[in-house]
Design an enzyme around this catalytic site. Structure first.
Site, PDB file in Angstrom:
ATOM      1  N   LYS A 191      -1.329  11.054 -17.288  1.00 25.14           N
ATOM      2  CA  LYS A 191      -1.791   9.989 -16.393  1.00 25.14           C
ATOM      3  C   LYS A 191      -0.676   9.181 -15.728  1.00 25.14           C
ATOM      4  O   LYS A 191      -0.901   8.065 -15.252  1.00 25.14           O
ATOM      5  CB  LYS A 191      -2.770   9.026 -17.105  1.00 25.14           C
ATOM      6  CG  LYS A 191      -3.871   9.678 -17.881  1.00 25.14           C
ATOM      7  CD  LYS A 191      -4.504  10.844 -17.185  1.00 25.14           C
ATOM      8  CE  LYS A 191      -5.312  10.461 -15.980  1.00 25.14           C
ATOM      9  NZ  LYS A 191      -5.790  11.700 -15.277  1.00 25.14           N
ATOM     10  N   ALA A 192       0.508   9.770 -15.661  1.00 28.89           N
ATOM     11  CA  ALA A 192       1.630   9.056 -15.045  1.00 28.89           C
ATOM     12  C   ALA A 192       1.814   9.410 -13.577  1.00 28.89           C
ATOM     13  O   ALA A 192       2.723   8.893 -12.925  1.00 28.89           O
ATOM     14  CB  ALA A 192       2.911   9.369 -15.814  1.00 28.89           C
ATOM     15  N   GLY A 193       0.962  10.298 -13.036  1.00 27.38           N
ATOM     16  CA  GLY A 193       1.132  10.683 -11.638  1.00 27.38           C
ATOM     17  C   GLY A 193       1.527  12.143 -11.477  1.00 27.38           C
ATOM     18  O   GLY A 193       2.105  12.539 -10.458  1.00 27.38           O
ATOM     19  N   THR A 233      -0.279  14.868 -10.945  1.00 29.14           N
ATOM     20  CA  THR A 233      -0.919  15.597  -9.849  1.00 29.14           C
ATOM     21  C   THR A 233      -0.296  15.198  -8.516  1.00 29.14           C
ATOM     22  O   THR A 233      -0.092  16.026  -7.628  1.00 29.14           O
ATOM     23  CB  THR A 233      -2.428  15.268  -9.831  1.00 29.14           C
ATOM     24  OG1 THR A 233      -2.902  15.335 -11.165  1.00 29.14           O
ATOM     25  CG2 THR A 233      -3.186  16.227  -8.945  1.00 29.14           C
ATOM     26  N   TRP A 234      -0.008  13.946  -8.395  1.00 28.31           N
ATOM     27  CA  TRP A 234       0.595  13.415  -7.168  1.00 28.31           C
ATOM     28  C   TRP A 234       1.934  14.122  -6.887  1.00 28.31           C
ATOM     29  O   TRP A 234       2.159  14.670  -5.804  1.00 28.31           O
ATOM     30  CB  TRP A 234       0.801  11.908  -7.345  1.00 28.31           C
ATOM     31  CG  TRP A 234       1.059  11.125  -6.106  1.00 28.31           C
ATOM     32  CD1 TRP A 234       1.102  11.608  -4.827  1.00 28.31           C
ATOM     33  CD2 TRP A 234       1.294   9.724  -6.021  1.00 28.31           C
ATOM     34  NE1 TRP A 234       1.347  10.577  -3.956  1.00 28.31           N
ATOM     35  CE2 TRP A 234       1.465   9.413  -4.666  1.00 28.31           C
ATOM     36  CE3 TRP A 234       1.379   8.691  -6.974  1.00 28.31           C
ATOM     37  CZ2 TRP A 234       1.734   8.113  -4.225  1.00 28.31           C
ATOM     38  CZ3 TRP A 234       1.638   7.407  -6.542  1.00 28.31           C
ATOM     39  CH2 TRP A 234       1.810   7.118  -5.182  1.00 28.31           C
ATOM     40  N   HIS A 261       3.105  18.329 -20.329  1.00 33.94           N
ATOM     41  CA  HIS A 261       3.072  16.973 -20.883  1.00 33.94           C
ATOM     42  C   HIS A 261       3.845  16.918 -22.202  1.00 33.94           C
ATOM     43  O   HIS A 261       3.771  15.929 -22.928  1.00 33.94           O
ATOM     44  CB  HIS A 261       1.633  16.537 -21.160  1.00 33.94           C
ATOM     45  CG  HIS A 261       0.827  16.215 -19.941  1.00 33.94           C
ATOM     46  ND1 HIS A 261       1.337  15.536 -18.853  1.00 33.94           N
ATOM     47  CD2 HIS A 261      -0.480  16.450 -19.649  1.00 33.94           C
ATOM     48  CE1 HIS A 261       0.382  15.392 -17.942  1.00 33.94           C
ATOM     49  NE2 HIS A 261      -0.717  15.936 -18.394  1.00 33.94           N
ATOM     50  N   SER A 295      -5.422   4.129 -17.383  1.00 38.70           N
ATOM     51  CA  SER A 295      -5.773   5.373 -16.711  1.00 38.70           C
ATOM     52  C   SER A 295      -6.196   6.427 -17.730  1.00 38.70           C
ATOM     53  O   SER A 295      -7.184   7.159 -17.544  1.00 38.70           O
ATOM     54  CB  SER A 295      -4.567   5.867 -15.903  1.00 38.70           C
ATOM     55  OG  SER A 295      -4.887   7.046 -15.212  1.00 38.70           O
ATOM     56  N   PHE A 345      -3.189   8.242  -1.374  1.00 43.40           N
ATOM     57  CA  PHE A 345      -4.317   8.264  -2.314  1.00 43.40           C
ATOM     58  C   PHE A 345      -5.639   8.648  -1.637  1.00 43.40           C
ATOM     59  O   PHE A 345      -6.335   9.560  -2.099  1.00 43.40           O
ATOM     60  CB  PHE A 345      -4.432   6.893  -2.995  1.00 43.40           C
ATOM     61  CG  PHE A 345      -5.522   6.834  -4.034  1.00 43.40           C
ATOM     62  CD1 PHE A 345      -5.308   7.331  -5.312  1.00 43.40           C
ATOM     63  CD2 PHE A 345      -6.758   6.291  -3.730  1.00 43.40           C
ATOM     64  CE1 PHE A 345      -6.316   7.289  -6.271  1.00 43.40           C
ATOM     65  CE2 PHE A 345      -7.769   6.244  -4.681  1.00 43.40           C
ATOM     66  CZ  PHE A 345      -7.546   6.734  -5.955  1.00 43.40           C
ATOM     67  N   MET A 362      -5.732  12.301  -0.650  1.00 44.61           N
ATOM     68  CA  MET A 362      -5.845  13.193  -1.811  1.00 44.61           C
ATOM     69  C   MET A 362      -7.242  13.130  -2.413  1.00 44.61           C
ATOM     70  O   MET A 362      -7.791  14.126  -2.860  1.00 44.61           O
ATOM     71  CB  MET A 362      -4.797  12.823  -2.875  1.00 44.61           C
ATOM     72  CG  MET A 362      -3.413  13.385  -2.555  1.00 44.61           C
ATOM     73  SD  MET A 362      -2.190  13.064  -3.839  1.00 44.61           S
ATOM     74  CE  MET A 362      -2.810  13.971  -5.245  1.00 44.61           C
ATOM     75  N   ARG A 364      -8.799   7.874  -9.581  1.00 43.24           N
ATOM     76  CA  ARG A 364      -9.663   6.737  -9.885  1.00 43.24           C
ATOM     77  C   ARG A 364      -9.338   5.543  -8.988  1.00 43.24           C
ATOM     78  O   ARG A 364     -10.129   5.162  -8.143  1.00 43.24           O
ATOM     79  CB  ARG A 364      -9.489   6.400 -11.375  1.00 43.24           C
ATOM     80  CG  ARG A 364     -10.523   5.497 -11.995  1.00 43.24           C
ATOM     81  CD  ARG A 364     -10.142   5.267 -13.452  1.00 43.24           C
ATOM     82  NE  ARG A 364      -8.793   4.736 -13.568  1.00 43.24           N
ATOM     83  CZ  ARG A 364      -8.465   3.452 -13.531  1.00 43.24           C
ATOM     84  NH1 ARG A 364      -9.389   2.536 -13.416  1.00 43.24           N
ATOM     85  NH2 ARG A 364      -7.191   3.064 -13.620  1.00 43.24           N
TER      86      ARG A 364
HETATM   87  P1  A3P Z   1      -5.583   5.924 -12.052  1.00 44.70           P
HETATM   88  O1  A3P Z   1      -6.477   6.408 -13.156  1.00 44.70           O
HETATM   89  O2  A3P Z   1      -4.903   4.632 -12.410  1.00 44.70           O
HETATM   90  O3  A3P Z   1      -6.273   5.851 -10.740  1.00 44.70           O
HETATM   91  P2  A3P Z   1      -2.132  12.430 -13.621  1.00 44.70           P
HETATM   92  O4  A3P Z   1      -2.128  13.266 -12.408  1.00 44.70           O
HETATM   93  O5  A3P Z   1      -0.842  12.407 -14.358  1.00 44.70           O
HETATM   94  O6  A3P Z   1      -3.304  12.742 -14.499  1.00 44.70           O
HETATM   95  O7  A3P Z   1      -2.288  10.907 -13.151  1.00 44.70           O
HETATM   96  C1  A3P Z   1      -3.487  10.439 -12.610  1.00 44.70           C
HETATM   97  C2  A3P Z   1      -3.260   9.046 -12.092  1.00 44.70           C
HETATM   98  O8  A3P Z   1      -2.444   9.122 -10.910  1.00 44.70           O
HETATM   99  C3  A3P Z   1      -4.571   8.373 -11.678  1.00 44.70           C
HETATM  100  O9  A3P Z   1      -4.383   6.965 -11.907  1.00 44.70           O
HETATM  101  C4  A3P Z   1      -4.604   8.743 -10.201  1.00 44.70           C
HETATM  102  O10 A3P Z   1      -5.481   7.964  -9.426  1.00 44.70           O
HETATM  103  C5  A3P Z   1      -3.143   8.515  -9.841  1.00 44.70           C
HETATM  104  N1  A3P Z   1      -2.812   9.137  -8.547  1.00 44.70           N
HETATM  105  C6  A3P Z   1      -2.909  10.435  -8.199  1.00 44.70           C
HETATM  106  N2  A3P Z   1      -2.575  10.609  -6.912  1.00 44.70           N
HETATM  107  C7  A3P Z   1      -2.246   9.385  -6.427  1.00 44.70           C
HETATM  108  C8  A3P Z   1      -1.823   8.906  -5.153  1.00 44.70           C
HETATM  109  N3  A3P Z   1      -1.684   9.711  -4.105  1.00 44.70           N
HETATM  110  N4  A3P Z   1      -1.566   7.585  -5.021  1.00 44.70           N
HETATM  111  C9  A3P Z   1      -1.709   6.748  -6.076  1.00 44.70           C
HETATM  112  N5  A3P Z   1      -2.113   7.151  -7.315  1.00 44.70           N
HETATM  113  C10 A3P Z   1      -2.380   8.463  -7.483  1.00 44.70           C
END
Ligand code: A3P
Length: 293
Positions: free
Chosen positions: A45-47, A49-50, A107, A137, A229, A232, A255
Site C-alpha cells: 500500500k505504499a504506491g 501500482t502507481w 513486497h 490504506s 489518480f 488511473m 481509494r
Molecule cells: P489509498 O488507499 O490511500 O487510496 P499499492 O499499489 O502499493 O497497493 O498502493 C495503493 C495506494 O496507492 C492506494 O492508497 C492508492 O489509491 C494509491 N495510489 C495508486 N495510484 C495513485 C495515484 N496515481 N495517485 C495517488 N495515489 C495513488
C-alpha cells in the site's frame, strides 16, 4: 470474483506472512534474475501500482502501445512471491514475460529477497509511504482483498500494525531494512509516496535519470497525465477492477490517493500512542517521512 479463504498469519523466518506468499518459496528463492530486470519493492500500500504503471509506460508506451489497453498491470508487472491456487504463480508469470526489461513487483523485506537480484546487480525502485497513511490504506485493502487475514476493527488493526503483525511483517523493519541496503548497494532508487503526490513530474524525472531513460517532452507529458489518480482510477487496466480476488463493493483499490487521510481515522489518543511508539522504533535520523504536505 473468485472465492478464496482469508489467510492466517504465521511466523515465516521472523516475518508475519500468509501462505499465498510462502507456498512457492523454493521457486521464489531460486528465482534467476537477469541483469536488466527491474525490481519494484514496497511495503504493501505504499504506491506499488502507481510506480509500476509509471515504469511500464516509460519503457513500453512507445514500443508496444497495445499492451496498455489489453494487459492488466498485475500481469505486466508480476508479483513475484504470489501464488494463488488455480492461477499462474508470480514466478511463472515473470518467467513468461516476453519483455525486456522485465518489471517485477515484490513486497518482501530486504532479508528475504532472492539473492540473484543482487548477484545480477539489478536496478531496484523502492517506494516508501508514511506509516500513518500506509496503515490506513492497508486497513481498507484488507477488508476488500479476500485473501488477506480478517482485519477486525480499526483500533485492534492499528495495534497489530505497531507490533508488526501484518502480512509482510513490520512496516518499521521494512522501510529501515531497505534504507540500510541503499547505503551499500548503489542501484536502489528509494522514493517516497508523498513526493510523488506533491510533484509527480519531478519524481518521474528522477526515475528517468536512475533508469537511464530520456522520454520526449510530449511523451513525458502524456505519461504524467496518464498516471494521475483520477485517470488511473478510470483505467480498467490499472485500477485492479479485473483482479479476481478483490471485492470492490467493499472498497475500491484506488481509494483516495491522498497524503494525510490518516487524520480521518486516528483518534487523538491513538495518534499520541502511535507517535510515542514510532520514536522508539525509528531511530535513524536520516530516514524521515512526511505525514502531510
Ligand atoms: P489509498 O488507499 O490511500 O487510496 P499499492 O499499489 O502499493 O497497493 O498502493 C495503493 C495506494 O496507492 C492506494 O492508497 C492508492 O489509491 C494509491 N495510489 C495508486 N495510484 C495513485 C495515484 N496515481 N495517485 C495517488 N495515489 C495513488
Amino acid at each position: 470474483m473468485k472465492e478464496i479463504r482469508r489467510g492466517e498469519l504465521f511466523d515465516f523466518h521472523g516475518v508475519s506472512m500468509i501462505n499465498i506468499f510462502t507456498d512457492n518459496w523454493e521457486n521464489v528463492q531460486n528465482f534467476q534474475a537477469r541483469p536488466d530486470d527491474i525490481l519494484i519493492a514496497t511495503y504493501p500500500k505504499a504506491g506499488t501500482t502507481w510506480v509500476s504503471y509509471i515504469l511500464d509506460l516509460l519503457h513500453f508506451c512507445q514500443r508496444s502501445p497495445e499492451r496498455q489497453t489489453s494487459i492488466p498491470i498485475y500481469e505486466r508487472v508480476p508479483f513475484l512471491e504470489m501464488t494463488i491456487p488455480h492461477l499462474d504463480s508470480g514466478v511463472d508469470l515473470v518467467n513468461n514475460l516476453p519483455t525486456s526489461p522485465r518489471l517485477i513487483k515484490t513486497h518482501l523485506p530486504i532479508q528475504l529477497v532472492p539473492k540473484s537480484f543482487w548477484e545480477q546487480n539489478c536496478r531496484v525502485v523502492y517506494v516508501a509511504r508514511n506509516a500513518k497513511d500506509n496503515v490506513v490504506s492497508y486497513f481498507h485493502f484488507d477488508q476488500m482483498a479476500q485473501f488477506e487475514p480478517e482485519p477486525g476493527d480499526w483500533s485492534s488493526y492499528l495495534h497489530r500494525f505497531m507490533e508488526g503483525k501484518m502480512v509482510f511483517g513490520s512496516w518499521y523493519d521494512h522501510v529501515n531494512g531497505w534504507w540500510k541496503k541503499k547505503q551499500t548497494y548503489s542501484k536502489i532508487h528509494y522514493m517516497f509516496f508523498e513526493d510523488m503526490v506533491e510533484d509527480t513530474g519531478q519524481e518521474i524525472d528522477k526515475l528517468c535519470c536512475f533508469l537511464g531513460l530520456s522520454p520526449s517532452v510530449e511523451e513525458k507529458k502524456q505519461i504524467t497525465g496518464g498516471v494521475q489518480f483520477d485517470n488511473m482510477k478510470k483505467n480498467d487496466m490499472v485500477n485492479h477492477s479485473t483482479a479476481p480476488v478483490m471485492d470492490f463493493k467493499i472498497s475500491p483499490f484506488l481509494r483516495k490517493g491522498k497524503v494525510g487521510d490518516w487524520k480521518n481515522h486516528f483518534t487523538v489518543a491513538q495518534n499520541e500512542e502511535f507517535d510515542e511508539d514510532y520514536k522508539k522504533k525509528m531511530k535513524d535520523p536520516t530516514l524521515q517521512f512526511r505525514t502531510e504536505i
